[in-house]
Motif scaffolding. Sequence first.
Motif, PDB file in Angstrom:
ATOM      1  N   ILE A  89      28.281  79.605  71.500  1.00 26.44           N
ATOM      2  CA  ILE A  89      28.915  79.576  70.049  1.00 26.44           C
ATOM      3  C   ILE A  89      29.829  80.649  70.562  1.00 26.44           C
ATOM      4  O   ILE A  89      31.649  80.282  69.045  1.00 26.44           O
ATOM      5  CB  ILE A  89      28.092  80.773  69.332  1.00 26.44           C
ATOM      6  N   LYS A  90      29.926  80.722  70.791  1.00 29.62           N
ATOM      7  CA  LYS A  90      31.741  82.453  71.404  1.00 29.62           C
ATOM      8  C   LYS A  90      32.626  80.950  71.868  1.00 29.62           C
ATOM      9  O   LYS A  90      33.883  81.109  71.102  1.00 29.62           O
ATOM     10  CB  LYS A  90      31.567  82.753  72.461  1.00 29.62           C
ATOM     11  N   ALA A  91      32.465  80.191  72.146  1.00 27.30           N
ATOM     12  CA  ALA A  91      33.495  79.330  72.739  1.00 27.30           C
ATOM     13  C   ALA A  91      34.132  78.191  71.984  1.00 27.30           C
ATOM     14  O   ALA A  91      34.981  78.158  71.504  1.00 27.30           O
ATOM     15  CB  ALA A  91      32.531  78.289  73.991  1.00 27.30           C
ATOM     16  N   ALA A  92      33.227  77.566  70.975  1.00 32.40           N
ATOM     17  CA  ALA A  92      32.965  77.259  69.667  1.00 32.40           C
ATOM     18  C   ALA A  92      34.202  77.677  68.682  1.00 32.40           C
ATOM     19  O   ALA A  92      34.911  77.794  68.221  1.00 32.40           O
ATOM     20  CB  ALA A  92      31.944  76.343  68.994  1.00 32.40           C
ATOM     21  N   GLU A  93      34.489  79.148  69.091  1.00 32.25           N
ATOM     22  CA  GLU A  93      34.623  80.315  67.730  1.00 32.25           C
ATOM     23  C   GLU A  93      36.370  80.020  68.417  1.00 32.25           C
ATOM     24  O   GLU A  93      37.144  80.318  67.314  1.00 32.25           O
ATOM     25  CB  GLU A  93      34.023  81.420  67.955  1.00 32.25           C
ATOM     26  N   LYS A  94      36.390  80.860  69.426  1.00 29.05           N
ATOM     27  CA  LYS A  94      37.873  81.048  70.251  1.00 29.05           C
ATOM     28  C   LYS A  94      38.262  79.517  69.784  1.00 29.05           C
ATOM     29  O   LYS A  94      39.829  79.279  70.244  1.00 29.05           O
ATOM     30  CB  LYS A  94      37.155  81.502  71.174  1.00 29.05           C
ATOM     31  N   ALA A  95      37.595  78.306  70.126  1.00 26.37           N
ATOM     32  CA  ALA A  95      37.981  77.502  70.616  1.00 26.37           C
ATOM     33  C   ALA A  95      39.040  76.782  69.191  1.00 26.37           C
ATOM     34  O   ALA A  95      40.071  76.492  69.035  1.00 26.37           O
ATOM     35  CB  ALA A  95      37.337  75.827  70.614  1.00 26.37           C
ATOM     36  N   LYS A  96      38.370  76.947  67.985  1.00 30.13           N
ATOM     37  CA  LYS A  96      38.952  76.726  66.529  1.00 30.13           C
ATOM     38  C   LYS A  96      39.960  78.220  66.520  1.00 30.13           C
ATOM     39  O   LYS A  96      41.109  77.663  66.172  1.00 30.13           O
ATOM     40  CB  LYS A  96      37.903  77.330  65.441  1.00 30.13           C
ATOM     41  N   ALA A  97      40.107  79.264  66.515  1.00 32.53           N
ATOM     42  CA  ALA A  97      40.663  80.369  66.699  1.00 32.53           C
ATOM     43  C   ALA A  97      42.390  79.708  67.902  1.00 32.53           C
ATOM     44  O   ALA A  97      43.660  80.123  67.467  1.00 32.53           O
ATOM     45  CB  ALA A  97      40.225  81.296  66.839  1.00 32.53           C
ATOM     46  N   ASN A  98      41.703  79.026  68.497  1.00 30.79           N
ATOM     47  CA  ASN A  98      43.209  78.735  69.267  1.00 30.79           C
ATOM     48  C   ASN A  98      43.826  77.038  68.969  1.00 30.79           C
ATOM     49  O   ASN A  98      45.173  77.153  69.629  1.00 30.79           O
ATOM     50  CB  ASN A  98      42.698  78.469  70.867  1.00 30.79           C
ATOM     51  N   GLY A  99      43.271  77.367  67.960  1.00 33.58           N
ATOM     52  CA  GLY A  99      43.735  75.246  67.037  1.00 33.58           C
ATOM     53  C   GLY A  99      43.042  74.299  67.617  1.00 33.58           C
ATOM     54  O   GLY A  99      43.624  73.517  67.549  1.00 33.58           O
ATOM     55  N   ALA A 100      42.285  74.319  68.018  1.00 34.27           N
ATOM     56  CA  ALA A 100      41.648  72.485  68.278  1.00 34.27           C
ATOM     57  C   ALA A 100      41.528  72.263  67.119  1.00 34.27           C
ATOM     58  O   ALA A 100      40.250  72.861  65.942  1.00 34.27           O
ATOM     59  CB  ALA A 100      39.835  73.440  68.884  1.00 34.27           C
ATOM     60  N   ASP A 101      40.356  70.856  66.565  1.00 35.02           N
ATOM     61  CA  ASP A 101      40.444  70.000  65.146  1.00 35.02           C
ATOM     62  C   ASP A 101      38.697  69.830  65.752  1.00 35.02           C
ATOM     63  O   ASP A 101      38.617  69.399  64.734  1.00 35.02           O
ATOM     64  CB  ASP A 101      41.306  68.922  65.264  1.00 35.02           C
TER      65      ASP A 101
END
Length: 304
Positions: A89-101
């Motif tokens: 869940i944390k990794a998904a949150e960070k991915a979105k914050a960093n610009g992942a689509d």
Amino acid sequence: MKVNWEGVYPAVTTKFTTDDRLDNEMFAKNIEAQLNAGVDGIILGGTLGEASSLMEDEKDELVKYTAELAKGKVPVVMNIAEQTTKGAIKAAEKAKANGADGLMMLPPMRYKADDLETVTYFKAVANSTDLPIMIYNNPVDYKIEVTLDMFESLSECENIQAVKESTRDISNVTRMKTRFGNRFKILSGVDTLALESLLMGADGWVAGLVCAFPTETVAIYRLQKAGRIAEAIEIYRWFLPLLELDINPKLVQNIKLAEVATGIGTETVRPPRLPLQGVERDSVLSIIKEGVENRPSLPVYLNL
């Protein structure tokens, strides 16, 4: 940016300098080659991306930098391969914050979860984010199969939209289509079964040797999509000895060596991986040399 889960999605390698830092310059060169060839998305941090050896800050940097390079032309997808639900869940949150689509998700790492545990894990992450998700179904390498009954349960989560089909069972494409219709997009995750999967109705190809041969990979996809099957088969037959380098425990070393041959990568890997040596290296180089020397002339395919 919307993720359509169709077309060619390179599972790109992570480039390293000789002093074991991220090699952004060579990484950018490879991404440029992928975009120019007409790929439909970029996947970061998979097996080929040496995800298990990346530091958390390096994953953050990779996503941010790739989003800058893609410039909204294609979606950027980050792989999630974590040991705990909390970590995923944390990794998904960070991915979105960093610009992942979007996200690609493996089952829990290390612990061999049962069906209920695996489904609960996927659902928990899906319910924590609005990013679209592709499930990576690879029981051969990761020992957990996501069955059709499990996908039935996962269909309750609207943002679980696709599967990277790597079971090695070509008929699984038909089983998924028969049971779910178009509910899940199917992308072949095995290079040596890619064209066969596409012809059986798969929507895309998560590719490995595309890292070194982007134009040939995209040409095969576009030609078969346009119904020019004979042309696609001809290129695919040339490609097969190279594609088999992906179905190997040292696929990372193999494909990085191929990237060197086509001028869009280096063979530097992160220890404990080491570059290929001796007879093993000579054998792989021979396959790559044969492929490069006989590289086919491609028809105009970008407008198909």
